[in-house]
Scaffold this active site. Sequence first.
Site, short mmCIF file in Angstrom:
data_model
loop_
_atom_site.label_atom_id
_atom_site.label_comp_id
_atom_site.label_asym_id
_atom_site.label_seq_id
_atom_site.Cartn_x
_atom_site.Cartn_y
_atom_site.Cartn_z
N ASP A 78 11.96 57.46 9.06
CA ASP A 78 13.28 58.04 9.34
C ASP A 78 13.19 59.20 10.32
O ASP A 78 14.09 59.40 11.14
CB ASP A 78 13.92 58.53 8.04
CG ASP A 78 14.51 57.39 7.23
OD1 ASP A 78 13.84 56.35 7.12
OD2 ASP A 78 15.62 57.53 6.70
N CYS A 119 7.97 55.85 1.70
CA CYS A 119 9.03 56.58 2.38
C CYS A 119 10.42 56.02 2.13
O CYS A 119 10.61 55.08 1.39
CB CYS A 119 8.69 56.71 3.86
SG CYS A 119 7.29 57.84 4.07
N ASP A 120 11.39 56.59 2.83
CA ASP A 120 12.78 56.62 2.42
C ASP A 120 13.39 55.29 1.96
O ASP A 120 13.90 55.18 0.86
CB ASP A 120 13.64 57.17 3.56
CG ASP A 120 13.32 58.62 3.85
OD1 ASP A 120 12.14 58.99 3.77
OD2 ASP A 120 14.23 59.38 4.18
N LYS A 121 13.38 54.27 2.80
CA LYS A 121 14.05 53.02 2.43
C LYS A 121 13.07 52.00 1.88
O LYS A 121 13.47 50.99 1.30
CB LYS A 121 14.78 52.41 3.64
CG LYS A 121 15.67 53.40 4.39
CD LYS A 121 16.58 54.18 3.48
CE LYS A 121 17.24 55.34 4.19
NZ LYS A 121 16.32 56.40 4.63
N CYS A 192 6.94 63.47 3.62
CA CYS A 192 7.21 64.85 4.01
C CYS A 192 7.40 65.76 2.79
O CYS A 192 8.01 65.38 1.81
CB CYS A 192 8.41 64.90 4.93
SG CYS A 192 8.13 63.99 6.47
N GLU A 443 21.60 58.69 9.29
CA GLU A 443 21.43 60.02 8.71
C GLU A 443 21.77 61.08 9.75
O GLU A 443 21.47 60.93 10.94
CB GLU A 443 19.98 60.24 8.25
CG GLU A 443 19.65 59.56 6.95
CD GLU A 443 18.27 59.94 6.44
OE1 GLU A 443 17.99 59.62 5.28
OE2 GLU A 443 17.48 60.52 7.20
N SER A 469 20.30 63.32 5.59
CA SER A 469 18.91 63.22 5.16
C SER A 469 18.73 63.96 3.84
O SER A 469 19.45 64.92 3.54
CB SER A 469 18.01 63.84 6.23
OG SER A 469 16.72 64.08 5.71
#
Length: 558
Positions: A78, A119-121, A192, A443, A469
Site C-alpha cells: 500500500d 500486509c494490508d489486504k 510498518c 486510501e 490508511s
Amino acid sequence: MESSQVTQGIARAPHRSLFYAMGYAPEDLQKPLVAVVNAHNEIIPGHVHLDQLAQAVKLGIAAAGGTPIEFPAIGICDGIAMNHTGMQYPLASRELIADSIEAMMVGHKFDAMVLLGSCDKIVPGMLMAAARLNLPAVFVGGGPMLTGRYKGAPADLIKGPFEGVGACARGNLSEDDLTEMERSSCPSCGSCAGVFTANSMNCLAEALGIGLPGNGTIPAPYGLRKALAKKAGRQVMEMVKRNIRPRDIMTLKAFRNAIVLDMAIGGSTNTALHLPAIAYEADLDLNLQVFDEISKKVPNITKISPSGDDRMEDLYGAGGISAVLKELDDAGFLESDTITVTGKTLQENIALARVLNSEVIRPLDKPFHQEGGIAVLKGNIAPQGAVVKQAAVAPEMLVHEGPARVFKCEDDAFEAIMGGKIKKGDVVVILYEGPKGGPGMREMLSPTAALCGMGLDKEVALITDGRFSGGSRGAAIGHVSPEAAEKGPVAVLREGDIIRIDIPGRTLNVDLSDEEIAQRLQTWVKPAPRVLGKSYLARYASLVTSASTGAVVKPRLD
C-alpha cells in the site's frame, strides 16, 4: 482426505505420475497434502522474508506427518501504491487473493493450509479464503518492522517520511533532512511499525483464534517469529487430526472478540471493511453498528503510532496481544470460550499472560480514551454510516464545524493541500473514491499525512467515500456510505456548504434541509466511469458492494 481425489486409486495413476515428476515419493502421497500459501515477494518489506518463514512452516508440517506443498499468493504494498492510480488496486486485490487461493486449493484438492502473509489486504484476503473453503487452516503473519530512528527519536513510515512531505512543503523540514528521514524510518523487514492496517489485522487474527498467540507482535527479524511459523506447521496437522476448521473458530463470538481487541488497541479503520468481509465468507452477518456498540463500552488502552508514540515493538515488550486480551477477559469484555487453532480456547491461550509495562498497556480504569478506537457516524451525509479512528483525533477536533472544500478526486485535494489552499477550519471533501467510484476505494494517507506535517491536523477535517490508511491521524472520516458514485447524498455537497462533525455524538451532517438535498440529487449527473473495457477494475466496479457491508464482491443474480 480431500487429497485422495488426486492421489488414490487406479484412475489416479496419471496424477501420481505428475507428483513423481516433482520428486514426491509414494509415501508422501499417503499423507495429508498441506498447502503453504506464501505471499513472499520482493516489493513489500512485510513479505520479503516470508520465504524463510515458509521453510520453517514446512519443517513443522513434515515433522507432524504431513506433506507440505508451497504455492504463491500476490501482494501489493500500500505504501508504494499510495497517492497515484496504483492505489485503486490494493482493496480490489483482496478478492483476487481469496479467489486465487480457492482456485489452487480446490483445483489440487489440498487437505489443509498454512497462510503466510503480512500486509494490508493480503491478511484479510487469506482469511476470507480460509472462511470460504473451511479446510483446516492456520494464519501466520510476517511480524512487525522494528522501530526506526531519526535524529535519536523513534520514527516509522508515517511519523517519518509521509508526514515529512507536508513539513517539507511548508518549509519546516529541509530536503536533506527529509532524505535522512526516509533512509532511517524503516530499518528492517516486517509490516510498518505502527498499528496500521497490516499490524491491526495480524493482531486481530489472535483474537479471532485463526492465528497463534504472538502472531500480532513478535517482531519480524526475531528468531521467535520463525519458531512461531514452525509451530503453525505442526498445529495445522493437529487441526487435521481433530477436524478443527475455520468456521468452528471464526464464529460470531470470535468476531466480537476481535472487535473488542480492535477498540482496545485503536486499530485501523480498515478493520471495519475487512472483518465484515471475512464474516461474509463464513456466512455470518457483521454490520457496522456492532463496531459502534462495542466502541461505546470498551476503552482504548494502548496508544501505538499513529495515535501515539509507541510502536509495535513496545507493545510486544509490554506483553503483546495476549496481555491485552487477558486484561479485557478479566474485565468480562470477551467471550473467551471460543476454540482457536491451538485446539484450546482463547481463555486457555491467554491464561498466563500479564502486562509488563502499564505505560504501554494501560489498566482499563486508566485508559487513554474511555471509548474504543473507532466510531461510526451517521447523518444526512452518510445515512448508511461513516468511520473515523477517534483515538487518533485531537480533542479540539472531536466536534468541528466548517465550510466544505469539495474535490472530485484525491489528486486534486492533495494538490490543493500542498499548494497551501486549505485553511484553518476547512472540511476537505473528497468524492468519487468509493469502492465503485474509485474504483477500488483509494486510501487517503498522503492528504492526511501532509496536513499533519503542516500542523493542520488540529484545524482541518477530511471526509470521503474512499478510505484512510491505518496510518492516518486527525479528523479523517472515511467509508461514507452510500458513496457518491451510487448517488449517495455526499455527492451533492458543494463548495462552502457547512459541515457539522460530532464524533462523540456520532453524527455527520451538512447544514441543508432534506428538501434541498433531494432537489440536488434530482439534478445530479453520474460521472463517466474512470475505468472501462477489459480492466480488472472495470469488472470489480460492476460487482463490488458498499463500504458499509465490507466492500465485498457479490455475483450478479441476473
